[in-house]
Motif scaffolding. Structure first.
Motif, short mmCIF file in Angstrom:
data_model
loop_
_atom_site.label_atom_id
_atom_site.label_comp_id
_atom_site.label_asym_id
_atom_site.label_seq_id
_atom_site.Cartn_x
_atom_site.Cartn_y
_atom_site.Cartn_z
N GLU A 1 20.96 25.22 32.86
CA GLU A 1 20.80 24.32 31.73
C GLU A 1 21.12 25.06 30.44
OE1 GLU A 1 17.18 21.83 29.57
OE2 GLU A 1 16.93 22.66 31.58
N LEU B 1 20.39 26.04 27.06
CA LEU B 1 19.27 26.04 26.13
C LEU B 1 19.72 26.56 24.78
CD1 LEU B 1 16.46 27.52 28.42
CD2 LEU B 1 16.94 25.12 27.93
N ILE C 1 16.39 25.55 18.46
CA ILE C 1 16.36 24.38 17.59
C ILE C 1 16.37 24.76 16.12
CG2 ILE C 1 15.19 22.96 19.31
CD1 ILE C 1 12.60 23.33 17.73
N GLY D 1 8.28 28.07 24.78
CA GLY D 1 9.06 27.12 24.01
C GLY D 1 9.38 25.86 24.79
N LEU D 2 9.66 26.02 26.08
CA LEU D 2 9.95 24.86 26.93
C LEU D 2 8.71 24.00 27.12
CD1 LEU D 2 12.26 26.54 29.59
CD2 LEU D 2 12.94 24.88 27.85
N GLU D 3 7.56 24.65 27.17
CA GLU D 3 6.32 23.90 27.35
C GLU D 3 5.95 23.10 26.11
OE1 GLU D 3 3.53 26.92 28.31
OE2 GLU D 3 4.29 27.25 30.36
N THR D 4 6.29 23.64 24.94
CA THR D 4 5.90 22.99 23.68
C THR D 4 7.04 22.23 23.02
OG1 THR D 4 6.44 25.01 22.43
CG2 THR D 4 4.17 24.77 23.26
N ASP D 5 8.24 22.29 23.63
CA ASP D 5 9.44 21.68 23.03
C ASP D 5 9.76 22.28 21.66
OD1 ASP D 5 10.07 19.97 25.12
OD2 ASP D 5 8.67 18.44 24.42
N GLU D 6 9.41 23.55 21.48
CA GLU D 6 9.74 24.26 20.24
C GLU D 6 10.36 25.61 20.62
OE1 GLU D 6 6.53 24.65 17.53
OE2 GLU D 6 6.39 22.49 17.13
N LEU D 7 11.60 25.55 21.09
CA LEU D 7 12.28 26.75 21.56
C LEU D 7 13.10 27.37 20.43
CD1 LEU D 7 12.93 28.68 23.83
CD2 LEU D 7 14.73 27.11 24.59
N TYR D 8 12.62 28.50 19.92
CA TYR D 8 13.32 29.23 18.86
C TYR D 8 13.76 30.59 19.39
CZ TYR D 8 11.48 25.96 15.37
OH TYR D 8 11.19 24.84 14.65
N LEU E 1 12.44 21.23 11.37
CA LEU E 1 13.00 21.48 12.70
C LEU E 1 14.01 22.62 12.66
CD1 LEU E 1 13.31 20.43 15.67
CD2 LEU E 1 15.22 19.07 14.83
#
Length: 377
Positions: free
Chosen positions: A11, A13, A16, A41-48, A202
């Protein structure tokens, strides 16, 4: 990546914050993120990526390795797209905001020209006059914008008006937001996202140039996308000449308050140590300076100016500071004869309004534009 991340290996990735492709193999490479941070980050939908994380939380900036070819590739994607081009420029640095040859890369796509940082302009400056000038300057660079807008991304001023124009002109197409580094492009997109979805900050933003590394695609309600492209690096911007510390001292953050000087000819005003204005010839007259309110302006005689600069640069004349003055480029002189009331503009810094019938000179770091326009106030 280890087996723990095998299921997402195929996938794509992306960070953001800056749009870079996430990877955990090369700590020095673009998009590096430790595996533990990827999982979180994948768990929180905040992948930096690690770079954006440090920028957001500690205001640390790391150098990047994107090349001119990378930016050229992204510009070519714009030409192949069917989109509305939202072209963001810094009102205080129009020439430094120009993307060289942009008219060749947009193809037949319409351009909406957006002037950012409207909030730092003096209230006495007529916005309609400035927008007319922006359109004229765009025309001179080969662009024919379908409309011109002004916003303050930082203050969220007139962003709703801009959104109305975007919806008016995009006509069921994608929207590509383009601009050089440091014009506030990502801040503007964050405001748009916040206005339409409620999500705050974001995209990574910073006063430092070059914080968006690859295009970031944000879905719109009708199946199309708002695309944030990396800031094109323009080496002649004042932001690239100054250190991060110096940039904080000269880049206006609040509404500029005019400062008036009564000058005889053969007088000089130093703008800290980063630029200089010479009143070469003319009757005793008032000139009005529009620069950051905290920038120290120092008047002296023109005949002593060179020696004064040599002696006091990095001390009385700061920025630059004593620590970074040795790396500061030389100032280059630009002389003009003024036939009508005009602004002598030092791009990225501000301007001096001067009367007709005078000869003046502006000094700026080599490569930074100095120009004259009809007075805006």
């Amino acid at each position: 990546m280890t087996e723990a991340l095998t299921e997402i290996e195929d996938e794509e990735l992306r960070c953001i914050g800056c749009g870079a492709l996430i990877q955990s193999d090369d700590p020095a490479g673009i998009g590096y993120t430790p595996e533990s941070a990827i999982k979180k980050g994948l768990e929180t939908d905040e992948l930096y990526c690690q770079r954006c994380f440090r920028l957001r939380h500690y205001n640390e900036i790391a150098p990047v390795s994107l090349t001119d070819d990378d930016f050229l590739r992204l510009l070519n994607q714009i030409r192949d797209a069917d989109a509305l081009i939202v072209y963001v420029i810094d009102i205080f640095d129009f020439n430094g905001s120009l993307i060289p040859g942009l008219h060749r890369f947009v193809g037949d796509n319409p351009i909406l020209l957006v002037g950012n940082k409207e909030d730092i302009l003096p209230r006495s400056l007529k916005r309609t006059k400035l927008m007319d000038w922006m359109r004229q300057q765009a025309n001179l660079s080969g662009l024919r914008p379908i409309d011109v807008a002004m916003v303050s991304a930082k203050r969220n001023n007139q962003v709703s008006d801009l959104l109305e124009k975007i919806n008016k002109y995009r006509e069921n197409r994608d929207v590509y937001v383009v601009g050089v580094t440091n014009v506030g492009k990502s801040t503007l997109i964050n405001q748009i996202i916040k206005s339409t979805t409620g999500v705050k900050e974001l995209i990574t933003t910073s006063r430092f140039p070059g914080t968006t590394l690859d295009k970031i695609q944000i879905p719109l309600d009708d199946g199309h996308e708002l695309v944030d492209t990396p800031g094109i690096i323009h080496a002649e911007q004042m932001a690239h000449v100054l250190s991060a510390q110096a940039l904080k001292l000269v880049a206006p953050q609040k509404e500029i308050k005019p400062r008036t000087f009564q000058l005889n000819d053969q007088q000089t005003i130093f703008l800290g140590g980063v630029a200089r204005f010479d009143y070469v010839k003319g009757p005793r007259s008032g000139v009005v300076a529009y620069f950051d309110n905290n920038l120290n302006l120092h008047r002296t005689k023109l005949e002593n100016a060179d020696a004064f600069y040599e002696k006091h640069m990095g001390g009385l004349l700061t920025p630059p500071t004593a620590d970074d003055k040795d790396d500061f480029p030389e100032l280059e002189r630009h002389e003009f004869h003024i036939d009508q009331k005009s602004d002598l503009v030092i791009e990225g810094l501000g301007w001096v309004t001067v009367p007709a019938g005078t000869t003046v000179a502006g000094w700026a770091p080599v490569g930074v534009s100095v120009l004259v326009r009809k007075a805006m106030i």
